[in-house]
Design an enzyme around this catalytic site. Sequence first.
Site, PDB file in Angstrom:
ATOM      1  N   LYS A   2       0.921  -1.248  -0.050  1.00 26.87           N
ATOM      2  CA  LYS A   2      -0.014   0.054  -0.033  1.00 26.87           C
ATOM      3  C   LYS A   2       0.938   1.135  -0.015  1.00 26.87           C
ATOM      4  O   LYS A   2       1.912   1.234   0.565  1.00 26.87           O
ATOM      5  CB  LYS A   2      -0.963  -0.169   1.130  1.00 26.87           C
ATOM      6  N   GLY A  29     -20.611   6.562   1.807  1.00 26.90           N
ATOM      7  CA  GLY A  29     -19.530   7.067   0.773  1.00 26.90           C
ATOM      8  C   GLY A  29     -20.118   6.735  -0.610  1.00 26.90           C
ATOM      9  O   GLY A  29     -20.775   6.091  -0.981  1.00 26.90           O
ATOM     10  N   GLY A  38     -17.991   7.700  -3.327  1.00 24.00           N
ATOM     11  CA  GLY A  38     -16.793   7.619  -4.174  1.00 24.00           C
ATOM     12  C   GLY A  38     -16.833   6.666  -5.257  1.00 24.00           C
ATOM     13  O   GLY A  38     -17.954   6.292  -5.546  1.00 24.00           O
ATOM     14  N   ASN A  39     -15.455   6.385  -5.624  1.00 20.46           N
ATOM     15  CA  ASN A  39     -15.428   5.152  -6.438  1.00 20.46           C
ATOM     16  C   ASN A  39     -16.414   3.903  -6.133  1.00 20.46           C
ATOM     17  O   ASN A  39     -17.221   3.599  -6.899  1.00 20.46           O
ATOM     18  CB  ASN A  39     -14.077   4.778  -6.702  1.00 20.46           C
ATOM     19  N   GLY A  84     -18.785   3.528  -3.537  1.00 19.48           N
ATOM     20  CA  GLY A  84     -20.003   3.861  -3.085  1.00 19.48           C
ATOM     21  C   GLY A  84     -20.909   4.220  -4.358  1.00 19.48           C
ATOM     22  O   GLY A  84     -21.997   3.709  -4.600  1.00 19.48           O
TER      23      GLY A  84
HETATM   24  P1  NAD Z   1     -13.119   7.561  -2.753  1.00 19.23           P
HETATM   25  O1  NAD Z   1     -11.899   8.635  -2.511  1.00 19.23           O
HETATM   26  O2  NAD Z   1     -13.336   7.373  -4.323  1.00 19.23           O
HETATM   27  O3  NAD Z   1     -14.465   7.812  -2.004  1.00 19.23           O
HETATM   28  C1  NAD Z   1     -14.312   8.054  -0.651  1.00 19.23           C
HETATM   29  C2  NAD Z   1     -15.992   8.447  -0.254  1.00 19.23           C
HETATM   30  O4  NAD Z   1     -15.941   8.204   1.344  1.00 19.23           O
HETATM   31  C3  NAD Z   1     -16.101   9.554  -0.516  1.00 19.23           C
HETATM   32  O5  NAD Z   1     -17.647   9.813  -0.935  1.00 19.23           O
HETATM   33  C4  NAD Z   1     -16.185  10.588   0.667  1.00 19.23           C
HETATM   34  O6  NAD Z   1     -16.705  11.665   0.708  1.00 19.23           O
HETATM   35  C5  NAD Z   1     -16.459   9.376   1.639  1.00 19.23           C
HETATM   36  N1  NAD Z   1     -16.005   9.718   2.855  1.00 19.23           N
HETATM   37  C6  NAD Z   1     -14.756  10.019   3.172  1.00 19.23           C
HETATM   38  N2  NAD Z   1     -14.674  10.131   4.753  1.00 19.23           N
HETATM   39  C7  NAD Z   1     -15.790  10.058   5.326  1.00 19.23           C
HETATM   40  C8  NAD Z   1     -16.415   9.953   6.548  1.00 19.23           C
HETATM   41  N3  NAD Z   1     -15.847  10.156   7.715  1.00 19.23           N
HETATM   42  N4  NAD Z   1     -17.838   9.433   6.716  1.00 19.23           N
HETATM   43  C9  NAD Z   1     -18.370   9.189   5.613  1.00 19.23           C
HETATM   44  N5  NAD Z   1     -17.941   9.408   4.185  1.00 19.23           N
HETATM   45  C10 NAD Z   1     -16.617   9.667   4.152  1.00 19.23           C
HETATM   46  O7  NAD Z   1     -12.531   6.220  -2.086  1.00 19.23           O
HETATM   47  P2  NAD Z   1     -13.015   4.632  -2.565  1.00 19.23           P
HETATM   48  O8  NAD Z   1     -11.949   4.299  -3.685  1.00 19.23           O
HETATM   49  O9  NAD Z   1     -14.565   4.782  -3.184  1.00 19.23           O
HETATM   50  O10 NAD Z   1     -12.624   3.765  -1.545  1.00 19.23           O
HETATM   51  C11 NAD Z   1     -13.528   3.550  -0.467  1.00 19.23           C
HETATM   52  C12 NAD Z   1     -13.318   2.327   0.484  1.00 19.23           C
HETATM   53  O11 NAD Z   1     -12.996   1.221  -0.288  1.00 19.23           O
HETATM   54  C13 NAD Z   1     -11.763   2.327   0.998  1.00 19.23           C
HETATM   55  O12 NAD Z   1     -11.739   1.904   2.005  1.00 19.23           O
HETATM   56  C14 NAD Z   1     -10.942   1.956   0.032  1.00 19.23           C
HETATM   57  O13 NAD Z   1      -9.701   1.347   0.460  1.00 19.23           O
HETATM   58  C15 NAD Z   1     -11.814   0.399  -0.265  1.00 19.23           C
HETATM   59  N6  NAD Z   1     -11.287  -0.055  -1.462  1.00 19.23           N
HETATM   60  C16 NAD Z   1     -11.253   1.009  -2.701  1.00 19.23           C
HETATM   61  C17 NAD Z   1     -11.044  -0.030  -3.918  1.00 19.23           C
HETATM   62  C18 NAD Z   1     -11.050   0.803  -5.318  1.00 19.23           C
HETATM   63  O14 NAD Z   1     -10.944   0.202  -6.164  1.00 19.23           O
HETATM   64  N7  NAD Z   1     -11.278   2.154  -5.225  1.00 19.23           N
HETATM   65  C19 NAD Z   1     -10.538  -1.230  -3.871  1.00 19.23           C
HETATM   66  C20 NAD Z   1     -10.518  -2.061  -2.756  1.00 19.23           C
HETATM   67  C21 NAD Z   1     -11.107  -1.434  -1.626  1.00 19.23           C
END
Ligand code: NAD
Length: 431
Positions: A106, A222, A224-225, A227
């Site tokens: 990571k 969430g 982001g990607n 959610g």
């Molecule tokens: P992202 O940055 O695209 O989105 C994160 C989202 O979470 C945003 O909508 C943000 O506003 C929200 N957020 C941040 N802090 C918050 C809080 N305190 N309370 C509520 N919402 C909050 O990130 P992502 O890529 O969607 O990743 C989300 C999770 O999924 C992380 O734990 C990441 O490690 C995990 N993940 C992501 C991937 C991927 O392919 N992107 C793969 C495996 C795991």
Amino acid sequence: MLDLLRERLKETAKTAARIGAPDWLLGELTTTKRILNMKIRLRRNGKSVFFNAIRVHHVNPYSTGGYPYKGGIRFHPGVTQDLLTVLAMDMTDKCALAGLPFGGAKGGIALSPSDYSELELRGIVEQMTFEMLKDNIPHPDIDVPGPDMGVDSRVMFWMFHKVAEMAHFRPVPNALAVVTGKPLGRGGIPGREEATARGALIQLRKFADLSRTPYTTLAVQGFGNVGSNIARLVDAEQDFAHYKILAVSDEHGGVYRAQGLDLHSLFAWYATHKKVSDYPGGDAISNKELLELPVDVLLPAAIERQITKANAPAICAKLIVEAANEAITLEASEILFDRKVPVIPDISANAGGVVVSSLEWRKNRGDRPHQVDYEADKLWVVNELTAIMERVITKVYQKSNELHCSMTDAASIIAMETIRDDLAFKHSYST
Ligand code: NAD
């Protein structure tokens, strides 16, 4: 030491005790192979701003010549070396559980990407990549980063581009395969963008079949990607059309509608306002309230430590799909198990991202004909992802039934047994 790391080490020790792990295995899993700290400097309004970029390699149970470390890059103010160490440990387990021949890694920088212009961000990413190159990473056979929180396909393209540009300094056998999560047409693969979300929904659907329980209503923390793509897939795809999303949230707060949100109109609102919290098509709720809603399925898809011993007794969902890494603490996990609330754990539920990244890596290395054929590639990706995610949740479900333990414990046990056998083979350790 960060509480989360202390707790993660405790969890590893608990799993080790459960499988009667030899001392060498606990030693391997509770230490890191290497941690690279890099100073990055940005000139801003005539002043210098400094950042510490970090890359952690946990354990690679395979030969590093050919099977790299794999794990995302995170840009978020909460990034620390301890947090990245925990997330690298999760990656080792996740790859072992999904049968992917990678070690866990990571990386990241403590910053909020929206505070910087595109040019500034690109400068930061290029410096980080240059510093990594001095240590011979990224490299298709040694360490292949992908996207995580705050990082998108643009950032992954900048990393790839920097490596290609520096080929005279450090030639790479196959520059396209140095990172995954690249844009389509730039070495990316169809379906990577929504892979984590699709993987989580595939496991939800399969778990419903296995446990013969119908689940319909969802709350997603969430946007982001992960959610937002869960919402997009529920909105757009027949396979997931029977789900109804009642609530979503982001870091600013959430919105709830008991009859189900109108996702079309929510996405239109989000495109303009860049947040879901003030969306007028439902009632405003806090993140705390979202987590405690009476829905069938809760999908935490934001950030770590959202379900703790403080709110675990108040969770009303019938199932939790832990789409975000480390969203549920160890104590909360035990409370939920006692309360008979099943949890599909992070290392299983969000493995879709690294599964599809592995397909991108394979394609970039020439394991699949490289012509541009979007539909054929998409079908290949979705079929592979579906088969792997269904197999993983089936194994986890069966193991939890066999051992009368939570799926969280079952997934950790399967991962640790796999790593034990691979490391024993690699280092001639005796089990
Ligand atoms: P992202 O940055 O695209 O989105 C994160 C989202 O979470 C945003 O909508 C943000 O506003 C929200 N957020 C941040 N802090 C918050 C809080 N305190 N309370 C509520 N919402 C909050 O990130 P992502 O890529 O969607 O990743 C989300 C999770 O999924 C992380 O734990 C990441 O490690 C995990 N993940 C992501 C991937 C991927 O392919 N992107 C793969 C495996 C795991």
